[in-house]
Design a protein around this motif. Structure first.
Motif, short mmCIF file in Angstrom:
data_model
loop_
_atom_site.label_atom_id
_atom_site.label_comp_id
_atom_site.label_asym_id
_atom_site.label_seq_id
_atom_site.Cartn_x
_atom_site.Cartn_y
_atom_site.Cartn_z
N VAL A 1 0.87 -1.17 0.00
CA VAL A 1 0.00 0.00 0.00
C VAL A 1 0.91 1.22 0.00
N MET A 2 0.69 2.12 -0.93
CA MET A 2 1.54 3.29 -1.00
C MET A 2 0.73 4.53 -1.37
N GLY A 3 1.25 5.67 -0.94
CA GLY A 3 0.65 6.94 -1.29
C GLY A 3 1.15 7.39 -2.65
N MET A 4 0.50 8.38 -3.19
CA MET A 4 0.83 8.83 -4.54
C MET A 4 2.21 9.49 -4.63
N THR A 5 2.74 9.92 -3.49
CA THR A 5 4.05 10.58 -3.53
C THR A 5 5.20 9.65 -3.15
N ASN A 6 4.86 8.42 -2.80
CA ASN A 6 5.90 7.47 -2.38
C ASN A 6 6.70 6.94 -3.55
N LYS A 7 7.87 6.39 -3.22
CA LYS A 7 8.66 5.62 -4.17
C LYS A 7 8.86 4.23 -3.59
N LYS A 8 8.53 3.22 -4.36
CA LYS A 8 8.69 1.84 -3.91
C LYS A 8 9.19 0.99 -5.07
N SER A 9 9.62 -0.22 -4.74
CA SER A 9 10.06 -1.14 -5.79
C SER A 9 9.47 -2.52 -5.57
N LEU A 10 9.11 -3.17 -6.66
CA LEU A 10 8.69 -4.56 -6.64
C LEU A 10 9.86 -5.41 -7.13
N LYS A 11 9.99 -6.58 -6.50
CA LYS A 11 11.10 -7.45 -6.85
C LYS A 11 10.59 -8.80 -7.34
N CYS A 12 11.28 -9.33 -8.34
CA CYS A 12 10.96 -10.64 -8.87
C CYS A 12 12.26 -11.42 -9.02
N GLU A 13 12.23 -12.68 -8.65
CA GLU A 13 13.40 -13.54 -8.79
C GLU A 13 12.96 -14.88 -9.36
N GLN A 14 13.69 -15.35 -10.36
CA GLN A 14 13.37 -16.66 -10.92
C GLN A 14 14.54 -17.62 -10.72
N HIS A 15 14.20 -18.85 -10.36
CA HIS A 15 15.20 -19.87 -10.04
C HIS A 15 15.20 -20.98 -11.09
N LEU A 16 14.81 -20.64 -12.30
CA LEU A 16 14.60 -21.63 -13.35
C LEU A 16 15.67 -21.59 -14.43
N GLY A 17 16.58 -20.65 -14.33
CA GLY A 17 17.62 -20.53 -15.35
C GLY A 17 17.11 -19.97 -16.66
N HIS A 18 15.99 -19.28 -16.64
CA HIS A 18 15.42 -18.71 -17.86
C HIS A 18 16.17 -17.46 -18.30
N SER B 1 19.94 -12.04 -15.29
CA SER B 1 18.86 -12.84 -15.86
C SER B 1 17.94 -13.46 -14.81
N SER B 2 18.31 -13.38 -13.54
CA SER B 2 17.47 -13.98 -12.50
C SER B 2 16.62 -12.97 -11.74
N HIS B 3 16.91 -11.70 -11.89
CA HIS B 3 16.24 -10.68 -11.09
C HIS B 3 15.62 -9.61 -11.97
N LEU B 4 14.45 -9.17 -11.54
CA LEU B 4 13.73 -8.13 -12.26
C LEU B 4 13.06 -7.24 -11.22
N PHE B 5 13.18 -5.94 -11.42
CA PHE B 5 12.58 -4.98 -10.50
C PHE B 5 11.61 -4.08 -11.27
N LEU B 6 10.63 -3.58 -10.55
CA LEU B 6 9.74 -2.56 -11.09
C LEU B 6 9.72 -1.42 -10.09
N HIS B 7 10.34 -0.30 -10.47
CA HIS B 7 10.42 0.87 -9.60
C HIS B 7 9.19 1.74 -9.84
N LEU B 8 8.59 2.14 -8.74
CA LEU B 8 7.33 2.89 -8.81
C LEU B 8 7.50 4.27 -8.17
N HIS B 9 7.01 5.30 -8.84
CA HIS B 9 7.05 6.64 -8.23
C HIS B 9 5.91 7.49 -8.75
N THR B 10 5.36 8.28 -7.85
CA THR B 10 4.22 9.16 -8.13
C THR B 10 3.11 8.44 -8.87
#
Lengths: 109, 116
Positions: B12-29, B71-80
Motif C-alpha cells: 500500500v503506497m501513497g501517490m508521492t511514495n517511491k517503492k520497488s517490486l522485486k521478482c526472482e526466478q530460479h529456473l535458469g530462464h 537474468s534472475s532478477h527483475l525490478f519494477l520501480h514505482l514513483h508518483t
C-alpha cells in the motif's frame, strides 16, 4: 490488438464439455493458453504454433486456424478442478504479445 | 511453487511514495516479464527483458521504471503513482531462443498494489 474470447463466462456440470474461442484481428504466429484460478497465478496449458506444432499437456486439446486468426480450446469431460479463468495469448506476426479478454469457467457438481 | 518469487506480496503506497517490486526466478530462464492485472481487465504485458535487455515496452507511463540487473532478477520501480495503478502486478519468466515469446511462461504469485 487484444484478442477477443468467447464466451465471457460459462457454467458446466461435471462431465460436460466446453469450447472456448479466441479471435484476433491480426495475423498470428502462435496462440498460448493459460488458466488462472482465483487468487493464483496463471498456469500454462499449451501453445499452438503456425504450421501445426503444439506444445503442452496431452489432456488438453486445442485448434489453431491460421487463416481465420482463431483458436479454440476444448475441455472434455470437465472436472471441478477445471474451474477458473482461461486466457488466450497471441503473438502476432509483428512479434507483439497480447492476452485475451478471458473466459470464466465454473464447473459445478 | 513455480520457481518465480515476488516480493512484497502486498503493498500500500501513497501517490508521492517511491517503492520497488522485486521478482526472482530460479529456473535458469533468459527472459522475464512484468504484467499488470486490473479488476475486470485482461492481463497487460508491460515490459519484456530478454538476456537482460529490454525488448518491449508497451506504452507504459514513465512512473513505472523496470530494471533487470541479471537474468534472475527483475525490478519494477514505482514513483508518483495514481490510484488507477492499483492492480495485481505479475512477474513471469521463460526460456526463449529469440525475442518472440514462444515458450511456456512461469508466473510468480504477484504483488497486490494499492495506491491511496
Amino acid at each position: 490488438q487484444q484478442p477477443v474470447q468467447s464466451p465471457q463466462a460459462v457454467i458446466l456440470r461435471e462431465g460436460e464439455d466446453a469450447v472456448i474461442n479466441c479471435s484476433s484481428s491480426k495475423a498470428l504466429y502462435s496462440v498460448h493458453w493459460y488458466r488462472q484460478k482465483h487468487g493464483e497465478a496463471p498456469v500454462f496449458l499449451m501453445i499452438l504454433l503456425k504450421g501445426g506444432e503444439q506444445k503442452g499437456h496431452e489432456k488438453i486439446s486445442a485448434s489453431f486456424n491460421e487463416k481465420k486468426q482463431q483458436s479454440s480450446l476444448y475441455l472434455t469431460a470437465s472436472q471441478l478442478s477445471y474451474s477458473g479463468t482461461y486466457f488466450c495469448g497471441t503473438v502476432n506476426t509483428g512479434n507483439q504479445f497480447y492476452f485475451g479478454t478471458g473466459t470464466s469457467l465454473t464447473v459445478i457438481p | 511453487e513455480t520457481g518465480v518469487t515476488q516480493t512484497p506480496r502486498h503493498l500500500v503506497m501513497g501517490m508521492t511514495n517511491k517503492k520497488s517490486l522485486k521478482c526472482e526466478q530460479h529456473l535458469g530462464h533468459n527472459a522475464m516479464y512484468w504484467y499488470k492485472q486490473s479488476a475486470k481487465k485482461p492481463l497487460e504485458l508491460m515490459f519484456v527483458y530478454s538476456l537482460e535487455e529490454r525488448v518491449e515496452n508497451n506504452s507504459v507511463p514513465s512512473r513505472f521504471s523496470p530494471e533487470c540487473p541479471n537474468s534472475s532478477h527483475l525490478f519494477l520501480h514505482l514513483h508518483t503513482l495514481q490510484p488507477e495503478d492499483s492492480a495485481l502486478y505479475l512477474c513471469a519468466s521463460s526460456q526463449e531462443e529469440g525475442t518472440s515469446i514462444a515458450n511456456e511462461q512461469f508466473f510468480g504469485p504477484g504483488t497486490r498494489l494499492t495506491v491511496l
